[in-house]
Design a protein around this motif. Structure first.
Motif, PDB file in Angstrom:
ATOM      1  N   MET A   1      65.895  51.082  64.699  1.00 51.41           N
ATOM      2  CA  MET A   1      65.473  49.954  63.877  1.00 51.41           C
ATOM      3  C   MET A   1      64.025  49.600  64.240  1.00 51.41           C
ATOM      4  O   MET A   1      63.666  49.457  65.407  1.00 51.41           O
ATOM      5  N   ALA A   2      63.179  49.497  63.222  1.00 55.01           N
ATOM      6  CA  ALA A   2      61.760  49.233  63.466  1.00 55.01           C
ATOM      7  C   ALA A   2      61.548  47.812  63.970  1.00 55.01           C
ATOM      8  O   ALA A   2      62.357  46.907  63.726  1.00 55.01           O
ATOM      9  N   ALA A   3      60.461  47.640  64.662  1.00 59.10           N
ATOM     10  CA  ALA A   3      60.076  46.314  65.114  1.00 59.10           C
ATOM     11  C   ALA A   3      59.793  45.415  63.924  1.00 59.10           C
ATOM     12  O   ALA A   3      59.576  45.877  62.805  1.00 59.10           O
ATOM     13  N   ARG A   4      59.781  44.130  64.177  1.00 63.25           N
ATOM     14  CA  ARG A   4      59.391  43.175  63.146  1.00 63.25           C
ATOM     15  C   ARG A   4      57.997  42.639  63.461  1.00 63.25           C
ATOM     16  O   ARG A   4      57.498  42.781  64.581  1.00 63.25           O
ATOM     17  N   ILE A   5      57.407  42.003  62.479  1.00 60.22           N
ATOM     18  CA  ILE A   5      56.071  41.439  62.629  1.00 60.22           C
ATOM     19  C   ILE A   5      56.166  39.928  62.473  1.00 60.22           C
ATOM     20  O   ILE A   5      56.603  39.425  61.436  1.00 60.22           O
ATOM     21  N   ASP A   6      55.774  39.222  63.518  1.00 59.05           N
ATOM     22  CA  ASP A   6      55.670  37.772  63.445  1.00 59.05           C
ATOM     23  C   ASP A   6      54.193  37.389  63.364  1.00 59.05           C
ATOM     24  O   ASP A   6      53.319  38.109  63.859  1.00 59.05           O
ATOM     25  N   HIS A   7      53.934  36.228  62.778  1.00 57.90           N
ATOM     26  CA  HIS A   7      52.563  35.834  62.471  1.00 57.90           C
ATOM     27  C   HIS A   7      52.384  34.359  62.759  1.00 57.90           C
ATOM     28  O   HIS A   7      53.234  33.539  62.411  1.00 57.90           O
ATOM     29  N   LEU A   8      51.293  34.019  63.431  1.00 59.34           N
ATOM     30  CA  LEU A   8      50.908  32.619  63.502  1.00 59.34           C
ATOM     31  C   LEU A   8      49.401  32.511  63.329  1.00 59.34           C
ATOM     32  O   LEU A   8      48.661  33.484  63.518  1.00 59.34           O
TER      33      LEU A   8
ATOM     34  N   THR B   1      48.315  55.904  71.498  1.00 57.52           N
ATOM     35  CA  THR B   1      49.470  55.255  70.878  1.00 57.52           C
ATOM     36  C   THR B   1      50.070  54.229  71.835  1.00 57.52           C
ATOM     37  O   THR B   1      50.119  54.442  73.052  1.00 57.52           O
ATOM     38  N   LEU B   2      50.487  53.126  71.255  1.00 54.47           N
ATOM     39  CA  LEU B   2      51.220  52.090  71.961  1.00 54.47           C
ATOM     40  C   LEU B   2      52.602  52.016  71.331  1.00 54.47           C
ATOM     41  O   LEU B   2      52.726  52.074  70.108  1.00 54.47           O
ATOM     42  N   THR B   3      53.625  51.871  72.175  1.00 51.39           N
ATOM     43  CA  THR B   3      54.991  51.807  71.659  1.00 51.39           C
ATOM     44  C   THR B   3      55.640  50.509  72.096  1.00 51.39           C
ATOM     45  O   THR B   3      55.582  50.143  73.274  1.00 51.39           O
ATOM     46  N   VAL B   4      56.234  49.821  71.128  1.00 53.02           N
ATOM     47  CA  VAL B   4      56.973  48.597  71.428  1.00 53.02           C
ATOM     48  C   VAL B   4      58.188  48.557  70.517  1.00 53.02           C
ATOM     49  O   VAL B   4      58.103  48.878  69.330  1.00 53.02           O
ATOM     50  N   ALA B   5      59.331  48.214  71.092  1.00 48.35           N
ATOM     51  CA  ALA B   5      60.579  48.110  70.322  1.00 48.35           C
ATOM     52  C   ALA B   5      60.825  49.375  69.495  1.00 48.35           C
ATOM     53  O   ALA B   5      61.269  49.314  68.354  1.00 48.35           O
TER      54      ALA B   5
ATOM     55  N   ARG C   1      60.384  36.556  75.040  1.00 50.89           N
ATOM     56  CA  ARG C   1      60.317  38.017  75.033  1.00 50.89           C
ATOM     57  C   ARG C   1      59.328  38.531  76.081  1.00 50.89           C
ATOM     58  O   ARG C   1      58.344  37.862  76.393  1.00 50.89           O
ATOM     59  N   THR C   2      59.584  39.713  76.576  1.00 48.95           N
ATOM     60  CA  THR C   2      58.654  40.347  77.500  1.00 48.95           C
ATOM     61  C   THR C   2      57.426  40.810  76.734  1.00 48.95           C
ATOM     62  O   THR C   2      57.542  41.553  75.757  1.00 48.95           O
TER      63      THR C   2
ATOM     64  N   VAL D   1      54.153  41.957  67.353  1.00 51.33           N
ATOM     65  CA  VAL D   1      54.969  43.087  66.917  1.00 51.33           C
ATOM     66  C   VAL D   1      56.012  43.344  67.989  1.00 51.33           C
ATOM     67  O   VAL D   1      55.665  43.528  69.167  1.00 51.33           O
ATOM     68  N   GLY D   2      57.296  43.360  67.601  1.00 53.60           N
ATOM     69  CA  GLY D   2      58.334  43.610  68.580  1.00 53.60           C
ATOM     70  C   GLY D   2      59.721  43.351  68.033  1.00 53.60           C
ATOM     71  O   GLY D   2      59.937  43.325  66.819  1.00 53.60           O
ATOM     72  N   ASP D   3      60.660  43.141  68.961  1.00 51.58           N
ATOM     73  CA  ASP D   3      62.030  42.803  68.579  1.00 51.58           C
ATOM     74  C   ASP D   3      62.439  41.558  69.364  1.00 51.58           C
ATOM     75  O   ASP D   3      61.582  40.760  69.747  1.00 51.58           O
ATOM     76  N   ASP D   4      63.721  41.397  69.612  1.00 51.58           N
ATOM     77  CA  ASP D   4      64.170  40.182  70.301  1.00 51.58           C
ATOM     78  C   ASP D   4      63.929  40.218  71.806  1.00 51.58           C
ATOM     79  O   ASP D   4      64.103  39.196  72.485  1.00 51.58           O
ATOM     80  N   THR D   5      63.537  41.380  72.350  1.00 48.46           N
ATOM     81  CA  THR D   5      63.395  41.486  73.796  1.00 48.46           C
ATOM     82  C   THR D   5      61.975  41.748  74.263  1.00 48.46           C
ATOM     83  O   THR D   5      61.604  41.342  75.367  1.00 48.46           O
ATOM     84  N   GLU D   6      61.160  42.438  73.438  1.00 49.35           N
ATOM     85  CA  GLU D   6      59.810  42.768  73.875  1.00 49.35           C
ATOM     86  C   GLU D   6      58.848  42.725  72.701  1.00 49.35           C
ATOM     87  O   GLU D   6      59.255  42.805  71.538  1.00 49.35           O
ATOM     88  N   ALA D   7      57.551  42.592  73.022  1.00 47.54           N
ATOM     89  CA  ALA D   7      56.558  42.476  71.958  1.00 47.54           C
ATOM     90  C   ALA D   7      55.183  42.819  72.502  1.00 47.54           C
ATOM     91  O   ALA D   7      54.958  42.878  73.719  1.00 47.54           O
TER      92      ALA D   7
END
Length: 209
Positions: free
Chosen positions: A1-8, A112-116, A55-56, A30-36
């Motif tokens: 499952m791909a990460a989600r994108i949150d915005h502020l 490349t950077l990898t998250v979630a 999140r971490t 950019v991340g999931d419920d545990t890391e970003a």
């Protein structure tokens, strides 16, 4: 499952070449419920940390080193333990804001950077700043462009360390080569798409800076 994108959106000032302007900045998480990862820690470390919601934080990525994009980076790093990453060509700009410290790591073109479980590729896109980068996440059909490409065209190149022909080359060679449906998530203002911006390249060239 791909990460989600949150915005502020955070608010503050941008200063360079003796001037200061009020600005609103987009901060992307950019991340999931545990890391970003955070892209551009602008103005308000507390607000960004609150948006992480426990999140971490794996990294604080700076698309470039104008002070409005890095203003909260050291404080957020201190609060979370995450490294601050910047392309080394932008160290002179970084030093204008933080003369006594350096980022924790360097970004390189093609890295490349990898998250979630989601990969983001670093694209070096100089022009707005010498070390400006974009982050392309094909799984999210998104490119995070900082101040390189906005809705309506290239980022500003009228101040020190910037160059208009260089930014147009960066956009043409690196960004317009991406799929047209790719969403462009910018450092300021509204999102757009590669397909929406590509037809305007000739207008940019004629306009010049």
């Amino acid at each position: 499952m791909a990460a989600r994108i949150d915005h502020l959106v955070t608010s503050g000032t941008f200063s360079l070449d003796g001037g200061t302007w009020d600005v609103d900045n987009n901060v992307w998480i950019v991340g999931d419920d545990t890391e970003a990862i955070v892209i551009d820690a602008a103005h308000d470390a507390g607000a960004i940390e609150a948006a992480l919601d426990g999140r971490t934080l794996r990294a604080i990525v700076c698309t470039h080193a104008h002070d409005d994009h890095i203003g909260a980076a050291p404080a957020l790093a201190a609060a979370t333990g995450a490294p601050v990453l910047l392309h080394p060509a932008d160290l002179p700009l970084w030093k204008l804001t933080y003369p006594e410290q350096v980022p924790d790591g360097e970004l390189a073109d093609g890295e490349t950077l990898t998250v979630a479980g989601t990969t983001l590729t670093v694209l070096h896109t100089p022009g707005h700043a010498p070390g400006a980068v974009c982050l392309y996440a094909p799984e999210l059909a998104t490119v995070f462009t900082g101040d390189t490409l906005f809705q309506g065209g290239p980022g500003a190149t009228g101040r020190s360390f910037s160059d208009f022909p260089t930014i147009v080359t960066s956009i043409t060679d690196r960004l317009l080569a991406l799929p047209p449906e790719t969403v462009v998530r910018t450092g300021h203002g509204d999102t757009t798409t590669i397909g929406a911006e590509a037809p305007h390249r000739q207008d940019w060239l004629q306009r010049g800076h």
